[in-house]
Design an enzyme around this catalytic site. Structure first.
Site, PDB file in Angstrom:
ATOM      1  N   LYS A   1       0.840  -1.203   0.000  1.00 55.48           N
ATOM      2  CA  LYS A   1       0.000   0.000   0.000  1.00 55.48           C
ATOM      3  C   LYS A   1       0.872   1.249   0.000  1.00 55.48           C
ATOM      4  CE  LYS A   1      -3.886  -1.701   2.822  1.00 55.48           C
ATOM      5  NZ  LYS A   1      -4.963  -1.554   1.820  1.00 55.48           N
TER       6      LYS A   1
ATOM      7  N   ARG B   1     -10.299 -11.480   2.275  1.00 57.49           N
ATOM      8  CA  ARG B   1     -11.162 -12.544   1.733  1.00 57.49           C
ATOM      9  C   ARG B   1     -10.458 -13.893   1.770  1.00 57.49           C
ATOM     10  NH1 ARG B   1     -11.550  -9.000  -3.599  1.00 57.49           N
ATOM     11  NH2 ARG B   1     -11.367  -7.474  -1.937  1.00 57.49           N
TER      12      ARG B   1
HETATM   13  N1  BES Z   1      -7.968  -3.645   4.699  1.00 57.40           N
HETATM   14  C1  BES Z   1      -8.230  -3.229   3.376  1.00 57.40           C
HETATM   15  C2  BES Z   1      -9.554  -2.478   3.212  1.00 57.40           C
HETATM   16  C3  BES Z   1      -9.687  -1.162   3.925  1.00 57.40           C
HETATM   17  C4  BES Z   1      -9.572   0.022   3.222  1.00 57.40           C
HETATM   18  C5  BES Z   1      -9.997  -1.102   5.271  1.00 57.40           C
HETATM   19  C6  BES Z   1      -9.730   1.236   3.867  1.00 57.40           C
HETATM   20  C7  BES Z   1     -10.150   0.111   5.915  1.00 57.40           C
HETATM   21  C8  BES Z   1     -10.026   1.282   5.200  1.00 57.40           C
HETATM   22  C9  BES Z   1      -8.270  -4.445   2.448  1.00 57.40           C
HETATM   23  O1  BES Z   1      -7.455  -5.501   2.821  1.00 57.40           O
HETATM   24  C10 BES Z   1      -7.794  -3.993   1.110  1.00 57.40           C
HETATM   25  O2  BES Z   1      -6.652  -3.620   1.024  1.00 57.40           O
HETATM   26  N2  BES Z   1      -8.671  -4.038   0.115  1.00 57.40           N
HETATM   27  C11 BES Z   1      -8.329  -3.630  -1.197  1.00 57.40           C
HETATM   28  C12 BES Z   1      -8.811  -4.692  -2.141  1.00 57.40           C
HETATM   29  C13 BES Z   1      -8.358  -4.501  -3.547  1.00 57.40           C
HETATM   30  C14 BES Z   1      -6.861  -4.764  -3.650  1.00 57.40           C
HETATM   31  C15 BES Z   1      -9.131  -5.433  -4.437  1.00 57.40           C
HETATM   32  C16 BES Z   1      -9.035  -2.301  -1.479  1.00 57.40           C
HETATM   33  O3  BES Z   1     -10.182  -2.135  -1.067  1.00 57.40           O
HETATM   34  O4  BES Z   1      -8.411  -1.444  -2.077  1.00 57.40           O
HETATM   35 MN    MN Z   2      -5.475  -5.344   2.144  1.00 63.17          MN
END
Ligand code: BES
Ligand code: MN
Ligand code: ZN
Length: 502
Positions: A281, A355
């Site tokens: 990230k 997931r």
């Molecule tokens: N933990 C994150 C989602 C999240 C985003 C939680 C903002 C709290 C605040 C999750 O693991 C994630 O990174 N999701 C990605 C999925 C994508 C790579 C398909 C996302 O939502 O960007």
């Molecule tokens: Mn994630």
């Protein structure tokens, strides 16, 4: 956390520092009218020889929800100060307004030790029990401070809250206060777990801490370590955890009161820190990623409350704990994982890790053949885009289950909104190219895609709902009954829902 006691002495006799009374905003369309003092305020004003209604008018107090003003009593009654709190317009005041007012009272009382009130009587058409519960929740949620890591914590001196009830209502008020105190206590347990910095809640340590929380409750605990996870085929949890120097864990908690007819399994995402893994990230997106175990904290805290309340429903909680780190041992982009039960998944993006851990946990949950499964997860940024930080997303395979969760959220003051699972429209998007499934399906409708992926791991015919709390688990700004940081949402929803199913 202050204690709450319910008594039947008259409010005006209190020797607390602050006596709290209600005011209502003028009816809509009459904005220049003064706020209207409630019945308790009239009585307290008479006893103290003060015209509190006139004070409100001269201050132009608007009576909006959670607004407060203080009037000194100058020795006329034992309490030094009358604290007047707004409930908004009389017609629209309900449990949500009472909860917010309670939280505002706690904020205004942080430098006194004792407050007394009968605010639960201020709302028409609400039972004494429901009003007492909402008031207790607001007072206690508003008293929450997270000071574990501060060397010089700002003072919070409020120790005792006294609720003055009539002889006719006292029993109902007492039990409402008890339910409210347990509910708020559970939400604050979740807040504590989520606010904890990630170096102090790595999977093995967090598993121990969770088990420890249940030491005095009729709940049994089992923690699967990395060897047991390997033996059981939990390839999703292991794959996400393999980049970390601390191994993953699966915590299973069981509460099985005698005579319970229904069995529900609550599943929580427990990523103790989400860097994204190899699909790293950007730094700003990572700042709040210690919250990525909030789903796990929620289901743990809900069970804690359910056991304290002695609810007549069998509950199993599963928390999939892993730290999503990039390293030489981390899962690569395009690696294929074999999940519990044998489904293979192509990892297109290691940041779509929630997931993967939940898939394994849902297979485990389904093997228990429960009446319903509810999972809770900070799963997708797309849920934040769709609904913001005040409304959780719900997706479900069962309309009745979805409706009952939305209703519980309304009762609890934690709104949720249902999004479609849309298997017919988007079901093909989770199909993999070289494996059975892939973990990413494009940017659009990201929350629905994630839910469809999870659904693939739920046993045929089991009623299942998924709550995406990526937006609601955390707040950047203090508001209503929430301070800055972890909110404890949706613990109250799950407790209200469990009370409804018991
Ligand atoms: N933990 C994150 C989602 C999240 C985003 C939680 C903002 C709290 C605040 C999750 O693991 C994630 O990174 N999701 C990605 C999925 C994508 C790579 C398909 C996302 O939502 O960007
Ligand atoms: Mn994630
Ligand atoms: Zn995550």
């Amino acid at each position: 956390m202050p204690t709450i006691e319910t008594v039947t002495d008259p409010l005006i006799a209190t020797d607390a520092d602050l006596v709290v009374v209600a005011a209502y905003a003028p009816a809509s369309g009459e904005r220049d009218d003064p706020a209207e003092l409630g019945a308790d305020g009239q009585l307290v004003g008479e006893a103290a020889g003060l015209d509190l209604g006139a004070e409100l008018a001269s201050m132009r107090f608007d009576g909006s929800v959670g607004s407060v003003t203080r009037v000194p009593t100058r020795g006329a009654i034992p309490a030094a100060t009358v604290l007047i709190v707004g409930l908004g317009a009389r017609e629209s005041a309900g449990p949500t307004q009472l909860r917010r007012a309670g939280a505002a009272v706690a904020g205004a009382a942080e430098r006194v030790t004792a407050v007394a009130t009968s605010l639960h009587t201020a709302i028409e058409g609400l039972t004494a029990g429901a009003a007492a519960q909402a008031l207790a929740e607001g007072l206690l949620l508003g008293s929450y401070r997270y000071a574990t890591y501060r060397s010089d914590a700002p003072p919070f001196e409020l120790e005792s809250i006294t609720i003055h009830a009539s002889d006719a209502d006292v029993a109902e008020v007492r039990s409402g206060v008890e339910v409210g105190a347990i509910t708020a206590g559970s939400a604050c347990l979740a807040r504590d777990l989520v606010n904890t910095p990630p170096q102090d809640k790595r999977p093995p340590a967090l598993a121990d801490r969770i088990v420890h929380e249940f030491a005095e409750l009729p709940v049994t605990a089992r923690v699967l370590d990395e060897q047991e996870l390997a033996a059981g085929g939990y390839g999703g949890i292991l794959g996400v955890g393999q980049g970390s120097s601390e191994p993953p864990r699966l915590v299973e908690l069981s509460y099985a009161p005698e005579g319970a007819e229904r069995h529900v399994v609550l599943v929580g995402k427990g990523i103790t820190f989400d860097t994204g893994g190899i699909s790293l990230k950007p730094s700003t997106s990572m700042e709040t990623m210690k919250t990525d175990m909030a789903g796990g904290a929620t289901v743990v805290a809900a069970l804690h409350g359910a056991a304290r309340l002695g609810l007549q429903v069998r509950i199993t909680v599963l928390v999939a704990l892993a730290e999503n780190m990039p390293s030489g041992t981390a899962t690569r982009v395009s690696d294929v994982l074999t999940m519990k039960g044998g489904t293979t998944v192509e990892v297109i993006n290691t940041d779509a890790e929630g997931r993967l851990v939940l898939g394994d946990a849902l297979v485990h949950a389904s093997e228990l053949e429960p009446d319903a499964i509810v999972d809770v997860a900070t799963l997708t940024g797309a849920a934040v885009v769709a609904l913001g930080d005040r409304i959780s997303a719900v997706m479900a395979s069962d309309d009745d289950l979805a409706a009952s969760i939305l209703e519980a959220g309304t009762t609890a003051g934690e709104p949720s909104w249902r999004l479609p699972l849309a298997s017919d429209e988007y079901g093909d998007r989770i199909e993999g190219t070289i494996a059975d499934l892939k973990n990413v399906g494009g940017r659009e409708a990201g929350s629905i895609f994630a839910a469809l992926f999870l659904h693939a791991f739920v046993g045929e015919g089991i009623a299942w709902a998924h709550m995406d709390i990526a937006g609601t688990a955390w707040t950047k700004e203090a508001r209503d009954e929430f301070g800055k940081g972890a909110t404890g949402v949706p613990v109250r929803t799950l407790l209200a829902w469990l009370q409804g199913t018991a």
